[in-house]
Design a protein around this motif. Sequence first.
Motif, PDB file in Angstrom:
ATOM      1  N   ARG A 186       0.813  -1.213   0.000  1.00 33.05           N
ATOM      2  CA  ARG A 186       0.000   0.000   0.000  1.00 33.05           C
ATOM      3  C   ARG A 186       0.843   1.258   0.000  1.00 33.05           C
ATOM      4  N   ASN A 187       2.127   1.095  -0.101  1.00 38.01           N
ATOM      5  CA  ASN A 187       3.019   2.247  -0.072  1.00 38.01           C
ATOM      6  C   ASN A 187       2.856   3.040   1.220  1.00 38.01           C
ATOM      7  N   ALA A 188       2.671   2.334   2.319  1.00 41.02           N
ATOM      8  CA  ALA A 188       2.323   3.012   3.570  1.00 41.02           C
ATOM      9  C   ALA A 188       3.470   3.031   4.575  1.00 41.02           C
ATOM     10  N   HIS A 189       4.690   2.662   4.161  1.00 41.71           N
ATOM     11  CA  HIS A 189       5.792   2.707   5.119  1.00 41.71           C
ATOM     12  C   HIS A 189       6.145   4.148   5.450  1.00 41.71           C
ATOM     13  N   ILE A 190       6.565   4.341   6.710  1.00 43.72           N
ATOM     14  CA  ILE A 190       6.855   5.690   7.167  1.00 43.72           C
ATOM     15  C   ILE A 190       8.099   6.214   6.448  1.00 43.72           C
ATOM     16  N   ARG A 191       7.992   7.411   5.914  1.00 43.11           N
ATOM     17  CA  ARG A 191       9.112   8.047   5.219  1.00 43.11           C
ATOM     18  C   ARG A 191       9.307   9.435   5.785  1.00 43.11           C
ATOM     19  N   ILE A 192      10.523   9.936   5.662  1.00 44.09           N
ATOM     20  CA  ILE A 192      10.774  11.340   5.998  1.00 44.09           C
ATOM     21  C   ILE A 192      11.205  11.988   4.697  1.00 44.09           C
ATOM     22  N   ASP A 193      10.251  12.246   3.796  1.00 42.48           N
ATOM     23  CA  ASP A 193      10.642  12.662   2.439  1.00 42.48           C
ATOM     24  C   ASP A 193      10.640  14.176   2.289  1.00 42.48           C
ATOM     25  N   LEU A 194      11.464  14.830   3.157  1.00 38.58           N
ATOM     26  CA  LEU A 194      11.496  16.294   3.132  1.00 38.58           C
ATOM     27  C   LEU A 194      11.960  16.841   1.787  1.00 38.58           C
ATOM     28  N   LEU A 195      12.857  16.103   1.127  1.00 40.88           N
ATOM     29  CA  LEU A 195      13.446  16.627  -0.108  1.00 40.88           C
ATOM     30  C   LEU A 195      12.760  16.079  -1.351  1.00 40.88           C
ATOM     31  N   ALA A 196      11.703  15.281  -1.137  1.00 33.34           N
ATOM     32  CA  ALA A 196      11.097  14.595  -2.282  1.00 33.34           C
ATOM     33  C   ALA A 196      10.588  15.580  -3.329  1.00 33.34           C
ATOM     34  N   HIS A 197      10.122  16.760  -2.878  1.00 33.20           N
ATOM     35  CA  HIS A 197       9.559  17.688  -3.870  1.00 33.20           C
ATOM     36  C   HIS A 197      10.649  18.346  -4.719  1.00 33.20           C
ATOM     37  N   TRP A 198      11.912  18.100  -4.379  1.00 32.08           N
ATOM     38  CA  TRP A 198      13.002  18.621  -5.215  1.00 32.08           C
ATOM     39  C   TRP A 198      13.150  17.804  -6.506  1.00 32.08           C
ATOM     40  N   ILE A 199      12.676  16.567  -6.440  1.00 26.51           N
ATOM     41  CA  ILE A 199      12.809  15.729  -7.627  1.00 26.51           C
ATOM     42  C   ILE A 199      11.881  16.272  -8.710  1.00 26.51           C
ATOM     43  N   PRO A 200      12.427  16.604  -9.866  1.00 25.63           N
ATOM     44  CA  PRO A 200      11.564  17.144 -10.932  1.00 25.63           C
ATOM     45  C   PRO A 200      10.513  16.112 -11.339  1.00 25.63           C
ATOM     46  N   PRO A 201       9.311  16.556 -11.658  1.00 27.24           N
ATOM     47  CA  PRO A 201       8.192  15.644 -11.935  1.00 27.24           C
ATOM     48  C   PRO A 201       8.522  14.593 -12.993  1.00 27.24           C
ATOM     49  N   HIS A 202       9.275  14.974 -14.036  1.00 27.69           N
ATOM     50  CA  HIS A 202       9.506  13.997 -15.093  1.00 27.69           C
ATOM     51  C   HIS A 202      10.487  12.910 -14.643  1.00 27.69           C
ATOM     52  N   ASN A 203      11.148  13.141 -13.508  1.00 27.91           N
ATOM     53  CA  ASN A 203      12.065  12.107 -12.993  1.00 27.91           C
ATOM     54  C   ASN A 203      11.457  11.301 -11.843  1.00 27.91           C
ATOM     55  N   GLN A 204      10.256  11.682 -11.462  1.00 23.56           N
ATOM     56  CA  GLN A 204       9.583  11.070 -10.315  1.00 23.56           C
ATOM     57  C   GLN A 204       9.585   9.541 -10.404  1.00 23.56           C
ATOM     58  N   VAL A 205       9.152   9.026 -11.574  1.00 25.01           N
ATOM     59  CA  VAL A 205       9.014   7.583 -11.734  1.00 25.01           C
ATOM     60  C   VAL A 205      10.361   6.891 -11.566  1.00 25.01           C
ATOM     61  N   ARG A 206      11.367   7.488 -12.238  1.00 28.25           N
ATOM     62  CA  ARG A 206      12.695   6.888 -12.182  1.00 28.25           C
ATOM     63  C   ARG A 206      13.232   6.910 -10.730  1.00 28.25           C
ATOM     64  N   ALA A 207      12.990   8.032 -10.050  1.00 26.99           N
ATOM     65  CA  ALA A 207      13.482   8.156  -8.669  1.00 26.99           C
ATOM     66  C   ALA A 207      12.818   7.114  -7.767  1.00 26.99           C
ATOM     67  N   THR A 208      11.512   6.949  -7.944  1.00 25.78           N
ATOM     68  CA  THR A 208      10.790   5.971  -7.133  1.00 25.78           C
ATOM     69  C   THR A 208      11.359   4.576  -7.363  1.00 25.78           C
ATOM     70  N   ARG A 209      11.629   4.284  -8.649  1.00 27.31           N
ATOM     71  CA  ARG A 209      12.223   2.986  -8.963  1.00 27.31           C
ATOM     72  C   ARG A 209      13.552   2.794  -8.252  1.00 27.31           C
ATOM     73  N   LEU A 210      14.332   3.846  -8.273  1.00 24.95           N
ATOM     74  CA  LEU A 210      15.661   3.777  -7.657  1.00 24.95           C
ATOM     75  C   LEU A 210      15.540   3.528  -6.150  1.00 24.95           C
ATOM     76  N   LEU A 211      14.602   4.250  -5.525  1.00 24.16           N
ATOM     77  CA  LEU A 211      14.401   4.086  -4.080  1.00 24.16           C
ATOM     78  C   LEU A 211      13.920   2.674  -3.767  1.00 24.16           C
ATOM     79  N   ASN A 212      13.043   2.158  -4.617  1.00 25.76           N
ATOM     80  CA  ASN A 212      12.573   0.785  -4.409  1.00 25.76           C
ATOM     81  C   ASN A 212      13.700  -0.219  -4.597  1.00 25.76           C
ATOM     82  N   LEU A 213      14.574   0.091  -5.533  1.00 25.25           N
ATOM     83  CA  LEU A 213      15.737  -0.783  -5.760  1.00 25.25           C
ATOM     84  C   LEU A 213      16.609  -0.797  -4.502  1.00 25.25           C
ATOM     85  N   PHE A 214      16.792   0.390  -3.928  1.00 17.80           N
ATOM     86  CA  PHE A 214      17.572   0.504  -2.691  1.00 17.80           C
ATOM     87  C   PHE A 214      16.916  -0.330  -1.583  1.00 17.80           C
ATOM     88  N   ALA A 215      15.600  -0.180  -1.444  1.00 18.07           N
ATOM     89  CA  ALA A 215      14.886  -0.933  -0.410  1.00 18.07           C
ATOM     90  C   ALA A 215      15.010  -2.438  -0.656  1.00 18.07           C
TER      91      ALA A 215
END
Lengths: 321, 431, 161
Positions: free
Chosen positions: C67-96
């Motif tokens: 459900r994508n409900a894990h607690i995050r502290i994504d203070l800087l998330a809005h710095w990611i430009p919208p067109h890179n959002q998907v790629r960034a999410t993938r990268l974070l999931n890869l890290f996890a």
Amino acid sequence: KMATLAPPGSTWMNIIDDWSNEVSEQTNGAVKIKMYPNGVAGDEPDVLRKIRYGQLQGGLFSGYGIGRFYSPARVLEIPFMYESLGEVDYVRDALMPEIEQGYRDNGFELIGWMEVGFVRFFSKNRFTSLDELRQQRVWLWQGDPLASAFFSSTGISPIPLSIIDVYTSLSTGLIDTVYTTPLASLALQWFNKTRYISKIQMVNAIGSIVVDRRVFAKLTPEHQAILRATGAVAGQRLVDETRRDNETSMTVLLEKGHELVLDWDDIDLDELEELRATAVAELVESGYIPEDILRRALNLIEEYRENQPDDDASVSTALPH
Amino acid sequence: MLTAAIVGLIILGLLGAPLFTVIAGIALVLAYTAQLDIAVLIVELYRVASSPNLLAIPLFALAGVSLAQGGAPKRLIAIFQDLLGWMPGGLGIVSLLACAFFTAFSGASGITILALGGLLYPMLRRQHYNSNFSLGLLTTSGSLGLLFPPSLAILLYGVVSGVSIEDLFLAGLLPGAVLIAMLGGYSIYTARHDHVPRYPFSASKAFAALRAGAWDLSLPPAILGSIYSGLVTVSEAAACTAAYVIFVECVIYRSLNVRKQLTSVCMETSVLVGSILIIVAVAMALNNLLIDADVPMTLLAIMQEHVDSKTSFLLLLNVFLLIAGCMMDIFSAIIVLVPLILPIATRYGVDPVHLGIIFLANLEIGYSTPPVGMNLFIASQRFRKPIFVLFRAALPFLAIMLLWLMFVTYVDQASLWWQSPSVVNQSLDRL
Amino acid sequence: MMTRVYQLLCRIESAIAIGSLLALLLIALGQIIARNLFDSGLIEADVLARHLVLYIVFFGSILAIRRNAHIRIDLLAHWIPPHNQVRATRLLNLFATGICAVLTYAAIKFWLTERIYTPDHEMWVLFVSLVIPIGFCLMTLRYAIQVWRPVEKQAEDTHAC
Ligand code: NA
Ligand code: NA
């Protein structure tokens, strides 16, 4: 790096501090002992695990922890089996080579033998008979077959907890009765919560300073000898001072208004004998205490009693109070 | 190298990596640096299964989620409205009480604003409370009640610090009540100032409301009563509460359908509990490695060099916790910071119970503190208002709460009044 | 076929989470009755109840990934430009995924060592504690699925179970 449940400032920790200074001095700083006190490294099973994974190299263990790597040693702390400290010392001395070997075979080097002392029940509520004891919420050191066997033969259904959680659980009422020594009850602050202390003493609880065998093997023979020699001295000091401080602690507790309950007269000695037999049978059956070592301990006790004709007191009087 | 890796992990976290992966990552890096077998991490993590008090968290959470899905928010507002609506600022006070009650059960996980805010905001506006007051009230109330039993935050502090949870429940009562009284006072003042109409009191209506709400309202006193009378332990109280709430929702109010909704309630609870406790688990592993690396001792030494009195330590603590509180989730803050701060605080003579209340008070405020407090974002989403509007709306409430924070911090008797002096001395002797 | 397997996995995960929670409630209630009315109670029940918390933690955690409900502290998330959002999410999931994989390894190692040292009377506890390696393994799988599965599909997945 070693760990213990004993809090800083307690009798045990003071002696251990002296010991570690001594070791460091004699080996010119080549061997240094850093002790994590107060259970910060966790309960004894946790410490054993951390030794296995190399985070810690040794520790101070009570019979409970010892039972998890060499349970036969606990033949020395079968409740109601020994009638005097002399008997305990006699049996222990005779069995010592075997115990040392047992530790070694299971990955530990015995550095110093120590004692935790005579264990009594401490409760929030007044109890004057075994029946009343059965109605208490009694702590069981989680995963201790020895205590478990005795509780089940007595008809007590205890609440298993790690020792780390005992203090909190006494305040939340999860448990109201614990078994421990007067010295430990003071050191661990449990005495704050438990006003009634059983006059009967179950057993003289054992303890050991041990070091991971793999680590010990890496030391130079000279350093090994130093560790052993100083450890033996520290162990003897631990035995002596624990015996003495348990007596003083009892006085302190009584001065603080604690009350002694459940004397030997309140218990049917035949019943006690019966429940001990049941419990011991269970322990032998499960292989926790091998039959041959139990036999030898019993023979040694008999031998001792025969050689000490004038020391033939009954259970009720021979144990120090 | 070590620093670079940790900074990298923290940046990943700030970009949105799940917090537990960041904490686990740092623990792995520390284990690698100290040349330890990483199985050591699991030794600590496994200790989750030996903590008897942790048991209460899933059970109380189950009760909270059942209440939320069973329509308790609506019922609560109706009851408080019939009982207290006649007072000046009545609906404001109703909102405060309903939010506090609800947060105590659900944890400050944003559920309060989502579940109650949507109901209360239109009601407040209809009664002519001004928009800023209404928004500010509901935003800051999202974490109100953190100090009341059986708040998950208190339970967690108790588990992490080893302080008796019972003591913490008692200690939180007076500070929590004082905050509600202060905010209630502000609500009365605003209502007078804005000429909010008052409603006549109807005894029959109030009585009917009491009867209708008896099942819900009796919960907090029943929980507290049964724990302090020694009838049950905290985790037993949690089991009874969960069973009671499910019974009431399914059988008495029939607002939960056993077949259809109970599974969804359980799933919801598991998600809530899983997302909080997985952090507890990895944070325990990290804490072990920090102790191994002597971090707490080093921190203590630095502190003792620069901070010389309890008063200045407490001030510094407040500033630090407010910042942490507005950047971190409340549960993560407790799990990560308590093990580091507790030994330092005890060295300065701060009672561990009192420290818990200070901790929670700060985190409660940090939750609504601009620019990054979580409540502000949730409220902004819920009420569809730009975030700066909420900043402004929250300011007067924050001012009151800061005043209260000073009271909580420096008047330790407010938290410890129930302790006999000898107990206080003994707990000091222990250190 | 894949969809079926996937849905089965979802069902099993949810069932274990729900089952553990309800079992915890029942055991806790049973112990209260046993202790307060009959002065008895099972030692094993207490130990099992505490282990059930681990089951709720792991399977709740797995649901939280879904459900994508894990607690995050994504203070800087809005710095990611919208067109890179998907790629960034993938990268974070890869890290996890990576972190969970390492934890799985650690948990397996831990469990295998425990198996050697666990005394006979605690063997059943050892099997109950299998939840740690299995839980981390499933979490790894979950994050891996998220890396591979486009973000917008996740809502559908969640819907499916
Ligand atoms: Na809360
Ligand atoms: Na926050």
